[in-house]
Each structure stands twice: as structure tokens, then as C-alpha cells.
Design a protein around this motif. Structure first.
Motif, PDB file in Angstrom:
ATOM      1  N   ALA A 219       0.842  -1.183   0.000  1.00 17.17           N
ATOM      2  CA  ALA A 219       0.000   0.000   0.000  1.00 17.17           C
ATOM      3  C   ALA A 219       0.885   1.243   0.000  1.00 17.17           C
ATOM      4  N   PRO A 220       0.346   2.392  -0.410  1.00 18.71           N
ATOM      5  CA  PRO A 220       1.155   3.616  -0.405  1.00 18.71           C
ATOM      6  C   PRO A 220       1.772   3.899   0.956  1.00 18.71           C
ATOM      7  N   ASP A 221       3.012   4.365   0.933  1.00 16.36           N
ATOM      8  CA  ASP A 221       3.759   4.675   2.148  1.00 16.36           C
ATOM      9  C   ASP A 221       3.727   6.188   2.373  1.00 16.36           C
ATOM     10  N   PRO A 222       3.740   6.641   3.633  1.00 15.64           N
ATOM     11  CA  PRO A 222       3.802   8.093   3.868  1.00 15.64           C
ATOM     12  C   PRO A 222       5.016   8.747   3.230  1.00 15.64           C
ATOM     13  N   ASP A 223       6.096   7.980   3.031  1.00 17.50           N
ATOM     14  CA  ASP A 223       7.290   8.476   2.355  1.00 17.50           C
ATOM     15  C   ASP A 223       7.106   8.295   0.848  1.00 17.50           C
ATOM     16  N   THR A 224       6.816   9.399   0.142  1.00 18.74           N
ATOM     17  CA  THR A 224       6.556   9.323  -1.292  1.00 18.74           C
ATOM     18  C   THR A 224       7.713   8.687  -2.057  1.00 18.74           C
ATOM     19  N   GLY A 225       8.939   8.827  -1.532  1.00 19.16           N
ATOM     20  CA  GLY A 225      10.101   8.246  -2.195  1.00 19.16           C
ATOM     21  C   GLY A 225      10.026   6.740  -2.326  1.00 19.16           C
ATOM     22  N   LYS A 226       9.200   6.098  -1.492  1.00 19.12           N
ATOM     23  CA  LYS A 226       9.036   4.652  -1.569  1.00 19.12           C
ATOM     24  C   LYS A 226       7.894   4.245  -2.490  1.00 19.12           C
ATOM     25  N   ASN A 227       7.215   5.213  -3.071  1.00 19.21           N
ATOM     26  CA  ASN A 227       5.996   4.933  -3.819  1.00 19.21           C
ATOM     27  C   ASN A 227       6.166   4.993  -5.336  1.00 19.21           C
ATOM     28  N   HIS A 228       7.397   4.787  -5.811  1.00 26.60           N
ATOM     29  CA  HIS A 228       7.638   4.715  -7.253  1.00 26.60           C
ATOM     30  C   HIS A 228       7.371   3.286  -7.732  1.00 26.60           C
TER      31      HIS A 228
ATOM     32  N   VAL B 131       0.947  11.587  -7.750  1.00 25.81           N
ATOM     33  CA  VAL B 131       2.037  12.507  -8.064  1.00 25.81           C
ATOM     34  C   VAL B 131       2.260  12.607  -9.570  1.00 25.81           C
ATOM     35  N   PHE B 132       2.734  11.518 -10.227  1.00 26.56           N
ATOM     36  CA  PHE B 132       2.939  11.605 -11.667  1.00 26.56           C
ATOM     37  C   PHE B 132       2.865  10.247 -12.320  1.00 26.56           C
TER      38      PHE B 132
ATOM     39  N   GLY C  12      -3.227   0.907 -12.507  1.00 28.94           N
ATOM     40  CA  GLY C  12      -2.816   1.351 -11.181  1.00 28.94           C
ATOM     41  C   GLY C  12      -3.726   0.742 -10.116  1.00 28.94           C
ATOM     42  N   GLY C  13      -3.843   1.421  -8.983  1.00 27.87           N
ATOM     43  CA  GLY C  13      -4.683   0.922  -7.911  1.00 27.87           C
ATOM     44  C   GLY C  13      -4.027   1.091  -6.554  1.00 27.87           C
ATOM     45  N   GLY C  14      -4.634   0.481  -5.547  1.00 32.93           N
ATOM     46  CA  GLY C  14      -4.168   0.689  -4.179  1.00 32.93           C
ATOM     47  C   GLY C  14      -3.224  -0.357  -3.654  1.00 32.93           C
ATOM     48  N   ASN C  15      -2.897  -1.372  -4.442  1.00 32.04           N
ATOM     49  CA  ASN C  15      -2.010  -2.440  -3.960  1.00 32.04           C
ATOM     50  C   ASN C  15      -1.040  -2.803  -5.068  1.00 32.04           C
TER      51      ASN C  15
ATOM     52  N   THR D 244       2.673   7.781  -6.259  1.00 33.43           N
ATOM     53  CA  THR D 244       1.501   8.261  -5.544  1.00 33.43           C
ATOM     54  C   THR D 244       1.925   8.830  -4.201  1.00 33.43           C
ATOM     55  N   SER D 245       1.017   9.558  -3.572  1.00 36.93           N
ATOM     56  CA  SER D 245       1.338  10.156  -2.278  1.00 36.93           C
ATOM     57  C   SER D 245       0.499   9.604  -1.144  1.00 36.93           C
ATOM     58  N   ALA D 246      -0.721   9.125  -1.447  1.00 35.71           N
ATOM     59  CA  ALA D 246      -1.571   8.747  -0.320  1.00 35.71           C
ATOM     60  C   ALA D 246      -2.495   7.561  -0.568  1.00 35.71           C
ATOM     61  N   VAL D 247      -3.200   7.532  -1.682  1.00 33.74           N
ATOM     62  CA  VAL D 247      -4.306   6.577  -1.811  1.00 33.74           C
ATOM     63  C   VAL D 247      -3.960   5.404  -2.715  1.00 33.74           C
ATOM     64  N   GLY D 248      -3.832   5.632  -4.000  1.00 35.52           N
ATOM     65  CA  GLY D 248      -3.516   4.558  -4.935  1.00 35.52           C
ATOM     66  C   GLY D 248      -2.685   5.089  -6.080  1.00 35.52           C
TER      67      GLY D 248
END
Length: 416
Positions: free
Chosen positions: A164-173, A203-204, A412-415, A340-344
């Protein structure tokens, strides 16, 4: 020189930047700048970036971003130099196993007229001897916590387990990509351009080439492609983007012309500018052709072809401070990336998985690289799809005009 209609002249824009205040900037609900100190660093960067620049003409691009046409020799990346501008090689002969052909001198830069007017009535053209520079506003920068956050892209492709998305955006690539470990001085592909939707919690989404070398904090890259990044560009259109780093995205590197580095030589493209038209699922496909080539101490980037006149400009190898990319790249990578930053996670490419194929899934085609010994070779790529529930990729090869190619993308998606 006539004043632009409905656009603050560049010299007046600098004056407004100097007067902007942190408290006022924070009233924008999109603002994320964390402190007055960070805001002042952003302001100082803009004032230095634009310095004493003046524009011969200004207009708005299709997404409403201001574009200033400045004399090519005045661009920020040439400050502190003798003003000499390198001449781009023609890469056509390289495909025949011959050396690149270098014109005796750069052809005169004639005016570029797009034969339309912007919403204010300004003619959309680039005067002779100038290049179009997308104007960066302080409000754009204040949507980031710090100046370094505005500049940074973050690390390149690596397998990431679904989460799932992490609060640290750097981990969400997240990625779907192809790669080959091979000594090279560049490569080529044509990319279908799409406009995936990015929500306020994302994010992008992008498609690009990576040319890279070095490991750990010495990892260095040159990157080019298209990107949808509303927080950065202020709109939801895909843009032509560039990026580089000399130290694994830590303290060096920048997008586009946001900082001195890339020397633009081509008047026909606005780096960071909105692209139009774009591909539609089930309909016409619109492409960007890109190449990179190391020649004469410069990493040249091409857009729309590989002739000398198609060269967008170059990154001097001095930016890489004697690291791997100062002499060659050791890895080629092509594919898609989302954050992503928060959801999916957002859609990649067209939003369709690779299996949807032609006119449905996004693609890159005609993928080859330039070996260090000369000539060109079809890429021998390995496909990676570390988040297959969200994004997939299928490699293939066919007769011209496809050559080595791949379809890629997903919803995409949440997982992921």
C-alpha cells in the motif's frame, strides 16, 4: 519590442518574484512549502535563474503556461562560459556503420511559427536566434516542501514488492520497464504519448528513456520522455521532460531548464511544455521520437528525429564530474513509472495493460542503442514488471517500422 498580451513581461515578472511573501504564498491551498527559509531559497533560485534575462517574445502554451523566447546565447546554462554553442552531429550515418556527420556550423535558427494564437491573442512563434523557455513561477515551486524537493525526481527502476502507499513518497515509485546492461553512448525509441489522469492524492505518470551508469551514490542518469505531473506543471497535460543526476538523485540534478545544466539549441520545442495532440485509445496514436548520443564531450538529446536539426540540445559531460556518465553509459532502460502520495497509484500509459495491444495499450518501438565502438544495435532487453497487478509489459520484435518494441501500462490501484 511589443509587450505580450495578457502576460506579464519577463522583466516585470522578476520584480513580482522579488516582492512575493511567504505568508501570502501559504494561502494557496495547494502550497506545501514548509518554512519561510525554504520559500526564500526558492525565491533566490528563481531570481538567479532568470537574472538579467529578457524575452524577445512571450506566449502561452496549450496548457496556459507562459513561454519566454530568449536569445539562445543568454540561456542560464551558458552563463559563466565563453558562449560557444556546440554543433549537433547527424546520426543518420551511424545506422549505416559510419561516423556521425557534423555540419561545419550550426544552420541559422530561423523563426518557428506554429500558425496559431494563444488565448490572449499572442502569435505562437519563436523569433530567429531565440529558444522558448517555459516560465517557472514561485507558485509552482511552493507546491513542494523545499527547493530540493522541487528539483528531485528520485531513484530509478528497481523491483519493489507490492504494498500500500507509504507516507514516504520516495518509496511509492512503481514501474514497468525493459533494460539491458551494455556499454553504450546512447540509444533511441519512439514513444506513444498519452494523458493518464492524476488525482490530487497522486504525483505523476511518465514514459521515458534512462541512460545510466555507476552504483550507489555514484549512480548517474540522463532521462528523457513525457510526463503528466500536475503538482509540478500546474495542469494535467503531458509534457516533454528531461532529467539528470550525478549522485543518485541526492544533491545534483534537475528537471528541464529549472536549473542551469542543459544547453538548448532547438527552437521548435519547449522543454517542460505541454504536448498536443495526444493518443486516444482505439484511435490515432501520436508519438515522440527521442534519441541520446554522447559526442564531443556532450550528451546530445534528440526530439522528432536524429538529424542535426532535430537535436534538442545537450548536457555537458562536466555535469557528471568524472563519474561513469562522463565517458559512457553502462545501462539502457525504457518504460513507464508512476508515483503516488496517499491513496492509490495512477494509470500508466493509456491505462490499459500490455495485453490490450495496438491502439489500446501504450508502447515504445524501434528500440536500439549506440555501442561505444560505433554503429547501432537492436536492444536485447529484459522485461520487468514488479507490480503486475497494476502494470504489465510485453516485449516483441517485428519488421519496420516497429523493430524491437513493447506494449506496457495498466490501471494502477491501491495495492501495487
Amino acid at each position: 519590442m511589443a509587450e505580450p498580451l495578457g502576460i506579464l513581461p519577463l522583466r516585470s515578472f522578476r520584480d513580482t518574484v522579488d516582492k512575493e511573501q511567504f505568508t501570502a504564498a501559504r494561502r494557496d491551498p495547494r502550497a506545501r512549502v514548509v518554512s519561510k527559509q525554504s520559500f526564500d531559497e526558492m525565491k533566490s533560485h528563481l531570481l538567479e535563474l532568470y537574472g538579467d534575462l529578457d524575452a524577445e517574445h512571450s506566449f502561452e502554451d496549450p496548457a496556459g503556461a507562459e513561454v519566454d523566447c530568449v536569445p539562445i546565447e543568454s540561456q542560464p546554462s551558458l552563463r559563466g562560459t565563453d558562449g560557444t554553442i556546440a554543433v549537433a552531429p547527424d546520426l543518420g550515418p551511424v545506422l549505416r556503420g559510419e561516423p556521425p556527420q557534423v555540419p561545419a556550423q550550426q544552420a541559422p535558427r530561423a523563426p518557428v511559427n506554429f500558425h496559431r494564437r494563444d488565448r490572449h491573442g499572442n502569435e505562437v512563434y519563436v523569433p530567429s536566434g531565440t529558444i522558448p523557455i517555459r516560465r517557472v513561477r514561485l507558485a509552482d515551486m511552493a507546491r513542494f516542501a523545499t527547493l530540493s524537493d522541487f528539483m528531485r525526481k528520485s531513484a530509478g527502476p528497481s523491483p519493489v514488492p507490492p504494498s500500500a502507499p507509504d507516507p514516504d513518497t520516495g518509496k511509492n515509485h512503481r514501474y514497468a520497464y525493459t533494460h539491458q546492461t551494455v556499454d553504450n553512448i546512447g540509444g533511441h525509441s519512439s514513444l506513444a504519448v498519452y494523458a493518464p489522469t492524476i488525482t490530487s492524492d497522486q504525483v505523476f505518470s511518465l514514459a521515458q528513456h534512462w541512460y545510466s551508469g555507476g552504483t550507489g551514490n555514484a549512480h548517474q542518469t540522463l532521462e528523457v520522455g513525457w510526463q503528466v505531473y500536475p503538482a509540478k506543471y500546474g495542469h494535467a497535460n503531458p509534457v516533454l521532460f528531461l532529467y539528470w543526476t550525478a549522485d543518485n538523485y541526492q544533491s545534483t540534478g534537475a528537471y528541464n531548464l529549472d536549473s542551469a545544466g542543459f544547453v538548448q539549441t532547438n527552437s521548435a520545442w519547449t522543454i517542460g511544455g505541454a504536448l498536443s495532440p495526444v493518443s486516444t485509445k482505439g484511435g490515432q496514436q501520436f508519438e515522440m521520437e527521442h534519441a541520446a548520443y554522447l559526442f564531443g564531450g556532450n550528451w546530445w538529446v534528440y526530439a522528432g528525429g536524429t538529424s542535426s536539426s532535430d537535436a534538442l540540445g545537450y548536457y555537458p559531460t562536466s555535469l557528471y564530474s568524472g563519474g561513469q556518465m562522463a565517458s559512457k553509459a553502462t545501462e539502457i532502460t525504457y518504460g513507464g513509472e508512476t508515483v503516488t502520495s496517499a491513496v492509490g497509484w495512477p494509470a500508466m500509459g493509456s491505462g490499459e495493460f500490455a495485453s490490450a495491444g495496438w491502439q489500446q495499450a501504450a508502447y515504445q518501438r524501434n528500440l536500439y542503442y549506440y555501442p561505444t565502438g560505433g554503429g547501432a544495435q537492436w536492444a536485447g532487453l529484459t522485461a520487468e514488471q514488479p507490480s503486475p497487478a497494476c502494470y504489465t509489459l510485453q516485449l516483441g520484435a517485428a519488421a519496420a517500422p516497429w523493430g524491437v518494441y513493447f506494449f506496457y501500462g495498466g490501471s494502477g490501484g491501491g495495492n501495487c
